[in-house]
Design a protein around this motif. Sequence first.
Motif, PDB file in Angstrom:
ATOM      1  N   ASN A  10       9.317  -8.895   5.293  1.00 26.10           N
ATOM      2  CA  ASN A  10       7.980  -8.294   5.263  1.00 26.10           C
ATOM      3  C   ASN A  10       7.835  -7.156   6.271  1.00 26.10           C
ATOM      4  O   ASN A  10       7.067  -6.225   6.062  1.00 26.10           O
ATOM      5  N   PHE A  11       8.593  -7.261   7.363  1.00 22.59           N
ATOM      6  CA  PHE A  11       8.528  -6.218   8.391  1.00 22.59           C
ATOM      7  C   PHE A  11       9.248  -4.960   7.895  1.00 22.59           C
ATOM      8  O   PHE A  11       8.762  -3.844   8.038  1.00 22.59           O
ATOM      9  N   ILE A  12      10.402  -5.158   7.280  1.00 23.25           N
ATOM     10  CA  ILE A  12      11.189  -4.009   6.794  1.00 23.25           C
ATOM     11  C   ILE A  12      10.591  -3.436   5.508  1.00 23.25           C
ATOM     12  O   ILE A  12      10.476  -2.237   5.335  1.00 23.25           O
ATOM     13  N   TYR A  13      10.221  -4.324   4.595  1.00 19.43           N
ATOM     14  CA  TYR A  13       9.584  -3.899   3.337  1.00 19.43           C
ATOM     15  C   TYR A  13       8.199  -4.531   3.250  1.00 19.43           C
ATOM     16  O   TYR A  13       8.031  -5.570   2.614  1.00 19.43           O
ATOM     17  N   PRO A  14       7.203  -3.941   3.889  1.00 22.59           N
ATOM     18  CA  PRO A  14       5.880  -4.578   3.840  1.00 22.59           C
ATOM     19  C   PRO A  14       5.376  -4.661   2.399  1.00 22.59           C
ATOM     20  O   PRO A  14       5.585  -3.713   1.632  1.00 22.59           O
ATOM     21  N   PRO A  15       4.761  -5.793   2.015  1.00 23.46           N
ATOM     22  CA  PRO A  15       4.279  -5.920   0.640  1.00 23.46           C
ATOM     23  C   PRO A  15       3.208  -4.865   0.361  1.00 23.46           C
ATOM     24  O   PRO A  15       2.360  -4.597   1.211  1.00 23.46           O
ATOM     25  N   VAL A  16       3.292  -4.258  -0.817  1.00 29.57           N
ATOM     26  CA  VAL A  16       2.333  -3.206  -1.160  1.00 29.57           C
ATOM     27  C   VAL A  16       1.464  -3.628  -2.335  1.00 29.57           C
ATOM     28  O   VAL A  16       1.832  -4.504  -3.118  1.00 29.57           O
ATOM     29  N   CYS A  17       0.325  -2.982  -2.447  1.00 29.97           N
ATOM     30  CA  CYS A  17      -0.588  -3.216  -3.563  1.00 29.97           C
ATOM     31  C   CYS A  17       0.098  -2.800  -4.852  1.00 29.97           C
ATOM     32  O   CYS A  17       0.662  -1.712  -4.932  1.00 29.97           O
ATOM     33  N   SER A  18       0.059  -3.651  -5.860  1.00 30.26           N
ATOM     34  CA  SER A  18       0.795  -3.353  -7.086  1.00 30.26           C
ATOM     35  C   SER A  18       0.118  -2.260  -7.906  1.00 30.26           C
ATOM     36  O   SER A  18       0.702  -1.759  -8.840  1.00 30.26           O
ATOM     37  N   THR A  19      -1.085  -1.869  -7.551  1.00 27.88           N
ATOM     38  CA  THR A  19      -1.691  -0.779  -8.318  1.00 27.88           C
ATOM     39  C   THR A  19      -1.765   0.539  -7.543  1.00 27.88           C
ATOM     40  O   THR A  19      -1.524   1.581  -8.112  1.00 27.88           O
ATOM     41  N   CYS A  20      -2.065   0.520  -6.239  1.00 26.36           N
ATOM     42  CA  CYS A  20      -2.134   1.804  -5.499  1.00 26.36           C
ATOM     43  C   CYS A  20      -0.967   1.988  -4.535  1.00 26.36           C
ATOM     44  O   CYS A  20      -0.802   3.055  -3.950  1.00 26.36           O
ATOM     45  N   GLU A  21      -0.178   0.957  -4.341  1.00 25.10           N
ATOM     46  CA  GLU A  21       1.032   0.993  -3.502  1.00 25.10           C
ATOM     47  C   GLU A  21       0.791   1.173  -2.006  1.00 25.10           C
ATOM     48  O   GLU A  21       1.707   1.452  -1.260  1.00 25.10           O
ATOM     49  N   ARG A  22      -0.463   1.047  -1.566  1.00 20.42           N
ATOM     50  CA  ARG A  22      -0.720   1.029  -0.123  1.00 20.42           C
ATOM     51  C   ARG A  22      -0.262  -0.307   0.437  1.00 20.42           C
ATOM     52  O   ARG A  22      -0.243  -1.307  -0.284  1.00 20.42           O
ATOM     53  N   ASN A  23       0.090  -0.325   1.738  1.00 20.09           N
ATOM     54  CA  ASN A  23       0.479  -1.597   2.355  1.00 20.09           C
ATOM     55  C   ASN A  23      -0.675  -2.588   2.315  1.00 20.09           C
ATOM     56  O   ASN A  23      -1.810  -2.217   2.585  1.00 20.09           O
ATOM     57  N   LEU A  24      -0.347  -3.826   1.967  1.00 18.50           N
ATOM     58  CA  LEU A  24      -1.382  -4.856   1.922  1.00 18.50           C
ATOM     59  C   LEU A  24      -1.707  -5.325   3.332  1.00 18.50           C
ATOM     60  O   LEU A  24      -0.831  -5.364   4.198  1.00 18.50           O
ATOM     61  N   ARG A  25      -2.958  -5.654   3.546  1.00 22.64           N
ATOM     62  CA  ARG A  25      -3.361  -6.205   4.836  1.00 22.64           C
ATOM     63  C   ARG A  25      -3.279  -7.720   4.805  1.00 22.64           C
ATOM     64  O   ARG A  25      -3.131  -8.320   3.746  1.00 22.64           O
ATOM     65  N   ARG A  26      -3.397  -8.318   5.997  1.00 25.20           N
ATOM     66  CA  ARG A  26      -3.368  -9.777   6.103  1.00 25.20           C
ATOM     67  C   ARG A  26      -4.455 -10.383   5.203  1.00 25.20           C
ATOM     68  O   ARG A  26      -5.578  -9.881   5.169  1.00 25.20           O
ATOM     69  N   GLU A  28      -4.471 -10.278   1.982  1.00 30.70           N
ATOM     70  CA  GLU A  28      -4.428  -9.682   0.642  1.00 30.70           C
ATOM     71  C   GLU A  28      -3.119 -10.073  -0.030  1.00 30.70           C
ATOM     72  O   GLU A  28      -2.098 -10.213   0.639  1.00 30.70           O
ATOM     73  N   ALA A  29      -3.145 -10.263  -1.352  1.00 37.20           N
ATOM     74  CA  ALA A  29      -1.919 -10.575  -2.081  1.00 37.20           C
ATOM     75  C   ALA A  29      -1.908  -9.836  -3.404  1.00 37.20           C
ATOM     76  O   ALA A  29      -2.885  -9.875  -4.138  1.00 37.20           O
ATOM     77  N   PHE A  30      -0.834  -9.113  -3.653  1.00 38.44           N
ATOM     78  CA  PHE A  30      -0.584  -8.388  -4.911  1.00 38.44           C
ATOM     79  C   PHE A  30      -1.474  -7.157  -5.140  1.00 38.44           C
ATOM     80  O   PHE A  30      -0.991  -6.110  -5.528  1.00 38.44           O
ATOM     81  N   VAL A  31      -2.786  -7.327  -4.965  1.00 38.87           N
ATOM     82  CA  VAL A  31      -3.701  -6.198  -5.189  1.00 38.87           C
ATOM     83  C   VAL A  31      -4.589  -6.068  -3.957  1.00 38.87           C
ATOM     84  O   VAL A  31      -5.105  -7.072  -3.461  1.00 38.87           O
ATOM     85  N   CYS A  32      -4.776  -4.836  -3.440  1.00 38.28           N
ATOM     86  CA  CYS A  32      -5.572  -4.665  -2.219  1.00 38.28           C
ATOM     87  C   CYS A  32      -7.070  -4.760  -2.519  1.00 38.28           C
ATOM     88  O   CYS A  32      -7.503  -4.586  -3.660  1.00 38.28           O
ATOM     89  N   SER A  33      -7.850  -5.021  -1.480  1.00 35.54           N
ATOM     90  CA  SER A  33      -9.290  -5.231  -1.664  1.00 35.54           C
ATOM     91  C   SER A  33      -9.986  -4.013  -2.241  1.00 35.54           C
ATOM     92  O   SER A  33     -10.882  -4.146  -3.074  1.00 35.54           O
ATOM     93  N   SER A  34      -9.569  -2.793  -1.832  1.00 35.09           N
ATOM     94  CA  SER A  34     -10.286  -1.630  -2.356  1.00 35.09           C
ATOM     95  C   SER A  34      -9.979  -1.419  -3.841  1.00 35.09           C
ATOM     96  O   SER A  34     -10.854  -0.974  -4.580  1.00 35.09           O
TER      97      SER A  34
END
Length: 231
Positions: A10-26, A28-34
Motif C-alpha cells: 500500500n505504501f509503494i502502490y497506494p490504492p486508487v479510486c477506480s473511477t478518478c484514480e486519485r489516491n484513496l484516503r483512510r 475509503e475503498a474502491f471509489v473515493c468519497s467525492s
Amino acid sequence: MGSVAEALVNFIYPPVCSTCERNLRRGEAFVCSSCWEDFERVSPTETITQLVETKFLADEIIDKIDSVFLFEQDRRVRQAVHLLKYGGAEAIAERFGFYISKKIVIDGKLSLCNTIIPVPLHPTRRRERGYNQSELIAGSVGKFLQVKHVPGLLVRLRQTQTQTSFDAEGRKKNVEGAFGLGKISHRELEGKKILLIDDVITTGATIKECARTLKSNGASEVYAASAAIAI
Ligand SMILES: [Zn+2]
C-alpha cells in the motif's frame, strides 16, 4: 497477505479510486468519497419521477419505487456495479445501502415497509460467486433503516438465462415462475409491506416477477428500491 506485506504494498502502490484514480484516503475503498457524491442521480424532478413511475409502476405490480443512481447515463455508476459483482462486494454494497437508505428517508415514499428482501440468486449462481450482491445491499439497508432483513424469504427456483439477451417481452417470459417462497411461516408475509432490493433495475421484469410472487402469497404492498436504475 500479511499485514506488514500489505502495508508495504500500500505504501509503494497506494490504492486508487477506480473511477478518478486519485489516491484513496483512510476509510475509503474502491471509489473515493467525492466520486460517490458526484455520480449522476435520480434527482426528484418531475420528468425523471414521471419516467420512472410510468416505466415501472403503470401495471400496478410494484406499488412504489425509489432508486439512487442513473445506470445508463453514468459510466462510473456502471463501473461501481461491476465492482460489486467482481471484487469489491462488501465495501460497495455498504455504500449502496447507505445511499438507498438515505434516499428512502428523504423521499419518505417507502419508509413504511415492514420487511426487506433481496432479489434472490439461484443457489448454483450464488455458490459460484460466493455471495448475492443484492443481499449484501439489502443487509446494509436493513441496518441503516432498522428494518428486518429476511434474505431466505424469497428463493429462485430455477436458473434463468441472463436477461441481457432478451427484449422486454422475452425477459418477462424468461423469469415467469422463477421465484417461490423459502421455508417460512405465512405470517411473515400476510398483510406486510415488503421492500425488495436489487442492485440494478433495468426493464423491471425480474423485480416485478418477485413482487407478483410475494403478493400472491399474502403481501399487501410491495416496494422496490435499487442502487441504480435504467430509464
Ligand atoms: Zn474518485
